[in-house]
Design a protein around this motif. Structure first.
Motif, mmCIF file in Angstrom:
data_model
loop_
_atom_site.group_PDB
_atom_site.id
_atom_site.type_symbol
_atom_site.label_atom_id
_atom_site.label_comp_id
_atom_site.label_asym_id
_atom_site.label_seq_id
_atom_site.Cartn_x
_atom_site.Cartn_y
_atom_site.Cartn_z
ATOM 1 N N ILE A 192 0.925 -1.275 -0.041
ATOM 2 C CA ILE A 192 0.107 0.032 -0.096
ATOM 3 C C ILE A 192 0.859 1.120 -0.147
ATOM 4 C CG2 ILE A 192 -1.617 1.524 1.479
ATOM 5 C CD1 ILE A 192 -2.776 -1.274 2.380
ATOM 6 N N LEU A 193 1.768 1.204 0.856
ATOM 7 C CA LEU A 193 2.746 2.393 0.944
ATOM 8 C C LEU A 193 3.466 2.547 -0.343
ATOM 9 C CD1 LEU A 193 3.909 1.779 4.508
ATOM 10 C CD2 LEU A 193 2.463 3.610 3.931
ATOM 11 N N ASP A 194 3.933 1.673 -0.936
ATOM 12 C CA ASP A 194 4.622 1.568 -2.258
ATOM 13 C C ASP A 194 3.843 2.255 -3.097
ATOM 14 O OD1 ASP A 194 7.186 1.034 -3.224
ATOM 15 O OD2 ASP A 194 6.256 -0.223 -4.715
ATOM 16 N N GLN A 195 2.504 2.204 -3.297
ATOM 17 C CA GLN A 195 1.879 2.954 -4.438
ATOM 18 C C GLN A 195 2.219 4.564 -4.205
ATOM 19 O OE1 GLN A 195 -2.394 1.917 -4.065
ATOM 20 N NE2 GLN A 195 -1.908 0.006 -3.019
ATOM 21 N N TYR A 196 2.525 4.925 -3.097
ATOM 22 C CA TYR A 196 2.642 6.524 -3.133
ATOM 23 C C TYR A 196 4.068 6.925 -3.077
ATOM 24 C CZ TYR A 196 -2.381 6.179 -1.536
ATOM 25 O OH TYR A 196 -3.632 5.775 -1.714
ATOM 26 N N ARG A 197 5.122 6.145 -2.741
ATOM 27 C CA ARG A 197 6.461 6.580 -2.602
ATOM 28 C C ARG A 197 6.917 7.035 -3.854
ATOM 29 N NH1 ARG A 197 7.200 1.157 0.258
ATOM 30 N NH2 ARG A 197 7.376 1.590 2.443
ATOM 31 N N THR A 198 6.517 6.730 -5.051
ATOM 32 C CA THR A 198 7.081 7.294 -6.228
ATOM 33 C C THR A 198 6.283 8.565 -6.723
ATOM 34 O OG1 THR A 198 5.324 5.795 -7.460
ATOM 35 C CG2 THR A 198 7.869 5.167 -7.128
ATOM 36 N N LYS A 199 5.273 8.957 -5.837
ATOM 37 C CA LYS A 199 4.428 10.243 -6.330
ATOM 38 C C LYS A 199 5.128 11.322 -5.713
ATOM 39 C CE LYS A 199 0.077 8.150 -6.716
ATOM 40 N NZ LYS A 199 -1.612 8.381 -6.415
#
Length: 581
Positions: free
Chosen positions: A169-176
């Motif tokens: 879940i967290l990885d969905q946002y780390r590249t944003k």
């Protein structure tokens, strides 16, 4: 006054949220108490922006109580958070506190001279006292106590077991792209407003770290230096053996997580875990949590892993400070609820939070604007009394003056704040003179004791003493300004004689108001009772000129307190001495 049973067309924002929360609570946990929550980090002075984190759910919880439901308002003290920065301007604190950065707030020494055992308790105490004065009923939860006693052990083990799901879940946002903001304690000082979100535990956007051993949502505090500068290097799901190393002191150890209590879940996992653990139905969040990847948004997905649901969570906006700069709670000098309650009654402070929807910003006045705010408050009270108030305004007033438990203590005879401030300014706290002046405001109904105008009098006096610069204080002349008096023309002398001749018969607040405005009218050939429509524009100019003359003769300035109040404060004998031409 009652506020229950209003129609939905006229209800205020509090009632609308209460409707939604009750409905949601009955859906999720029928028959159980309604749970609302706030989170506060005692990392420094807990300021008036943070107070919105408490007042928003408090007002909703109180409305639900008024309707006969059982409610728990939880305040999670995030006192197991890391000590991030030494705040500036905190008495009893110097650079030596730098050595404690990275420790839990409850492991950091309190400021020198404090009566409290540690940093967190020192700052919690001031907020707790203010909340009691504001009538806020809550259940406080120390996160230090929760973690170190093992209350969350099963949740910690569960999070570690499901760390892959959390990481996904967290990885969905780390590249944003990260939102254009800085974290708590790093915001630049600005003159405009104070951000409400700063200082809450929710302001720390920690989601854990990824090492060679993988991602772990748990961070131990070091067994040697107590700091959280640790990295988990190994973990066994079956035995719960966890190995970590400290980057600060180099200490390493292997522990069993099923019996180890010196650590915590990282914030983005900790917050949704608590939602599920406590069954929270309503919890607001600051504006910095509304962007993609922020803790509230991500928490809404992570909470499902723990078998819970995200609370109803309105965003709350900034709280501005009139007369003070914007700063985070780590900067020092930031206004706290205790600072506000020193100069205003709790009813007024409650009203400021109650009358605006959470997503609307507003300002709290520490400068001259406080007098206007009090005027507005008193006008509202008068409308409530004569039943000419709008329903939403009536609801905000009712929420300000009391709670479901009853009305807050109030000033028995609430005289105008600006009048009390003027009198306090002139008398410099002399109670005998203060009582004399206030009694003469309305001779037909004189005060018998200053207790009738307390605590409002005390608040006004505190404002004068702490927020009005020395060069703006009123100092009555000891001797007449003979040079100015000698320089007056016949018209100037005549205006003073008219005033002095009328003192005996007009010695009250209303009477002196009539007199000082009437002198220029009479000199121009009009009746002292003539209204604005009967008078030419020149009269206003003549009045301003006359007022300036009186101020110069009484206090050696162009302006000052309202003249009727000033004249009463100076007293007839001294007025005659200073104005006799």
């Amino acid at each position: 006054m009652p506020i229950v049973g209003q129609s939905t067309e006229t209800t205020d924002w509090v009632s609308r949220f209460a409707d939604e929360v009750i409905e949601e609570s009955e859906r999720r946990a029928p028959g159980k108490p309604v749970v609302v929550a706030s989170g506060l980090s005692p990392s420094g002075p807990i300021h008036l922006g943070n107070l919105r984190e408490v007042m928003t759910p408090h007002l909703v919880a109180d409305e639900i109580r008024r309707r006969g439901h059982t409610v728990r308002h939880l305040i999670s003290w995030d006192d197991y958070d890391r000590y991030r920065k030494v705040p500036a301007g905190v008495p009893g604190v110097d650079d030596s506190w730098q050595q404690h950065i990275g420790k839990p707030l409850t492991s950091v020494p309190a400021p020198a001279g404090s009566a409290y055992p540690n940093w967190a308790e020192h700052f919690k105490a001031a907020m707790t006292t203010s909340l009691a004065e504001l009538g806020v009923e809550f259940d406080g939860i120390s996160q230090t106590a929760q973690y170190t006693s093992g209350v969350y052990r099963e949740q910690v083990l569960f999070a570690m077991k499901h760390r892959g799901d959390i990481d996904a879940i967290l990885d969905q946002y780390r590249t944003k792209k990260a939102p254009a903001k800085k974290q708590q304690g790093q915001k630049p000082v600005d003159e405009a407003e104070l951000e409400a979100a700063e200082g809450s535990g929710a302001a720390a956007e920690d989601d854990g770290s990824i090492s060679a051993a993988g991602y772990f949502p748990y961070k131990p505090y070091c067994g040697q230096c107590e700091k959280d500068l640790t990295t988990v290097t190994a973990y066994d799901d079956d035995t719960t053996e966890l190995t970590y190393v400290c980057a600060d002191c180099g200490f390493t150890e292997t522990v069993r997580l099923n019996e180890f209590n010196r650590g915590k879940l990282v914030w983005k996992v900790d917050w949704p875990m608590r939602w599920a653990f406590e069954g929270v139905i309503f919890e607001p969040s600051g504006v910095d949590h509304s962007s993609p990847g922020s803790s509230f948004q991500v928490g809404g997905q992570i909470v499902g892993i723990f078998g819970g649901k995200q609370p109803i969570g309105p965003m709350y906006a900034f709280v501005g400070i009139s007369g003070m700069a914007k700063m985070s709670s780590s900067k020092g000098g930031v206004p706290t609820p205790a600072d506000a309650l020193q100069i205003m009654e709790p009813q007024l402070l409650r009203w400021l939070y109650a009358r605006r929807r959470p997503n609307q910003s507003f300002k709290i006045a520490f400068d001259q604007e406080i007098q206007r705010l009090y005027d507005e408050w008193d006008k509202l009270a008068a409308k409530v009394t004569d039943d000419s108030v709008l329903p939403a305004d009536a609801a905000a007033y009712a929420r300000a003056v009391g709670t479901a438990a009853g009305e807050l203590p109030k000033t028995p005879r609430p005289m105008a704040y600006r009048t009390l401030a003027s009198v306090a300014d002139i008398t410099a706290g002399a109670e005998d003179q203060t009582l004399r002046i206030l009694s003469e405001l309305d001779p037909a109904n004189p005060l018998s004791t200053l207790d009738e105008v307390r605590p409002r009098l005390d608040k006004a006096e505190a404002w004068i003493n702490t927020h009005v610069p020395a060069d703006q204080r009123t100092v009555v002349r000891a001797e007449p300004d003979t040079e100015l008096l000698k320089s007056l023309d016949d018209e100037g002398r005549a205006s003073l004689r008219l005033l002095l001749d009328g003192l005996d018969t007009h010695w009250s607040l209303d009477g002196l108001t009539h007199l000082v405005y009437g002198v220029p009218k009479v000199q121009a050939g009009f009746s002292a009772d003539a209204g604005p429509k009967e008078l030419p524009p020149e009269i206003k100019v003549a009045q301003r000129t006359f007022f300036a003359l009186l101020y110069h003769l009484l206090v050696s300035r162009d302006t000052g307190p309202r003249l009727p109040t000033l004249l009463l404060a100076v007293g007839q004998d001294r007025v005659r001495k200073l104005l006799a031409a």
